[in-house]
Design a protein around this motif. Structure first.
Motif, short mmCIF file in Angstrom:
data_model
loop_
_atom_site.label_atom_id
_atom_site.label_comp_id
_atom_site.label_asym_id
_atom_site.label_seq_id
_atom_site.Cartn_x
_atom_site.Cartn_y
_atom_site.Cartn_z
N VAL A 14 -48.15 -29.85 -79.63
CA VAL A 14 -49.72 -31.40 -79.50
C VAL A 14 -50.45 -30.91 -79.99
O VAL A 14 -50.89 -31.52 -80.52
N LEU A 15 -50.98 -29.22 -79.80
CA LEU A 15 -52.21 -29.09 -79.94
C LEU A 15 -52.37 -29.40 -82.09
O LEU A 15 -52.91 -29.01 -82.49
N MET A 16 -51.07 -28.59 -82.19
CA MET A 16 -50.75 -28.49 -83.76
C MET A 16 -50.71 -30.08 -84.10
O MET A 16 -51.50 -30.53 -85.52
N TYR A 17 -50.95 -31.14 -83.44
CA TYR A 17 -49.92 -32.16 -83.85
C TYR A 17 -51.31 -32.65 -83.99
O TYR A 17 -51.76 -33.40 -84.87
N CYS A 18 -52.64 -32.64 -82.71
CA CYS A 18 -53.60 -32.70 -82.82
C CYS A 18 -54.09 -32.74 -84.30
O CYS A 18 -55.05 -33.57 -84.52
N ALA A 19 -54.01 -31.35 -84.68
CA ALA A 19 -55.26 -31.19 -85.72
C ALA A 19 -54.65 -31.62 -87.12
O ALA A 19 -55.57 -32.02 -87.44
N LEU A 20 -53.23 -31.53 -87.28
CA LEU A 20 -52.93 -32.18 -88.60
C LEU A 20 -53.21 -33.81 -88.68
O LEU A 20 -53.70 -33.98 -89.60
N LEU A 21 -53.28 -34.31 -87.48
CA LEU A 21 -53.58 -35.50 -88.04
C LEU A 21 -54.84 -36.15 -88.01
O LEU A 21 -55.22 -36.86 -88.77
N TRP A 22 -55.71 -34.78 -87.31
CA TRP A 22 -57.32 -34.89 -87.77
C TRP A 22 -57.36 -34.20 -89.67
O TRP A 22 -58.29 -35.45 -90.15
N TRP A 23 -56.53 -33.91 -89.56
CA TRP A 23 -56.87 -32.85 -90.39
C TRP A 23 -56.59 -33.28 -92.10
O TRP A 23 -56.98 -34.42 -93.43
N ILE A 24 -55.09 -34.82 -91.76
CA ILE A 24 -54.52 -35.49 -93.04
C ILE A 24 -54.94 -37.02 -92.91
O ILE A 24 -55.81 -37.90 -93.16
N ARG A 26 -57.70 -38.05 -92.30
CA ARG A 26 -59.73 -37.87 -92.64
C ARG A 26 -59.94 -38.73 -94.01
O ARG A 26 -60.48 -39.93 -94.25
N SER A 27 -58.56 -39.26 -95.05
CA SER A 27 -58.78 -39.74 -96.25
C SER A 27 -57.99 -41.11 -96.00
O SER A 27 -57.64 -41.00 -97.47
N LEU A 28 -56.95 -40.54 -95.19
CA LEU A 28 -55.99 -42.80 -95.22
C LEU A 28 -56.19 -43.00 -94.35
O LEU A 28 -57.60 -43.51 -93.20
N SER A 29 -55.41 -44.04 -95.37
CA SER A 29 -55.70 -45.74 -94.03
C SER A 29 -55.59 -45.38 -93.13
O SER A 29 -54.54 -45.32 -92.61
N TRP A 30 -55.20 -47.36 -92.11
CA TRP A 30 -54.66 -46.84 -90.90
C TRP A 30 -53.90 -46.58 -91.10
O TRP A 30 -52.62 -46.62 -90.01
N PRO A 31 -52.86 -47.26 -92.14
CA PRO A 31 -51.39 -47.73 -91.58
C PRO A 31 -50.87 -46.64 -91.74
O PRO A 31 -49.57 -45.90 -91.25
N ALA A 32 -51.45 -45.66 -93.05
CA ALA A 32 -51.03 -44.89 -93.36
C ALA A 32 -51.48 -43.46 -91.91
O ALA A 32 -50.53 -42.62 -92.20
N ARG A 33 -51.96 -43.38 -91.55
CA ARG A 33 -52.16 -42.65 -89.90
C ARG A 33 -51.48 -42.64 -88.83
O ARG A 33 -51.41 -41.71 -88.46
N LEU A 34 -51.47 -43.99 -89.00
CA LEU A 34 -50.04 -44.25 -87.82
C LEU A 34 -48.70 -43.69 -88.31
O LEU A 34 -47.98 -43.32 -87.44
N ALA A 35 -48.52 -43.36 -89.28
CA ALA A 35 -47.56 -43.36 -90.02
C ALA A 35 -46.98 -42.04 -89.77
O ALA A 35 -45.99 -41.18 -89.53
N THR A 36 -47.70 -41.07 -90.23
CA THR A 36 -48.64 -39.91 -90.19
C THR A 36 -47.89 -39.26 -88.73
O THR A 36 -47.07 -38.71 -88.00
#
Length: 55
Positions: A14-24, A26-36
């Protein structure tokens, strides 16, 4: 707190997921963030199910 909430096999992904989501995210649009987020959550669930199934 119960002992299940403190298990590292749940907490660490869960912590790794949060860190990965934050890192990736930063430069993605909202639909891409949701897919990630969806793909990462599915991968975490698969890893946990496989790990618990083999015990």
């Amino acid at each position: 707190m119960t002992q299940d909430l403190l298990r590292l096999d749940i907490l660490v992904p869960v912590l790794m997921y949060c860190a990965l989501l934050w890192w990736i995210g930063r430069s993605l649009s909202w639909p891409a963030r949701l897919a990630t987020a969806a793909v990462t959550l599915v991968l975490i669930m698969v890893v946990l199910l496989v790990e618990r199934g083999w015990r």
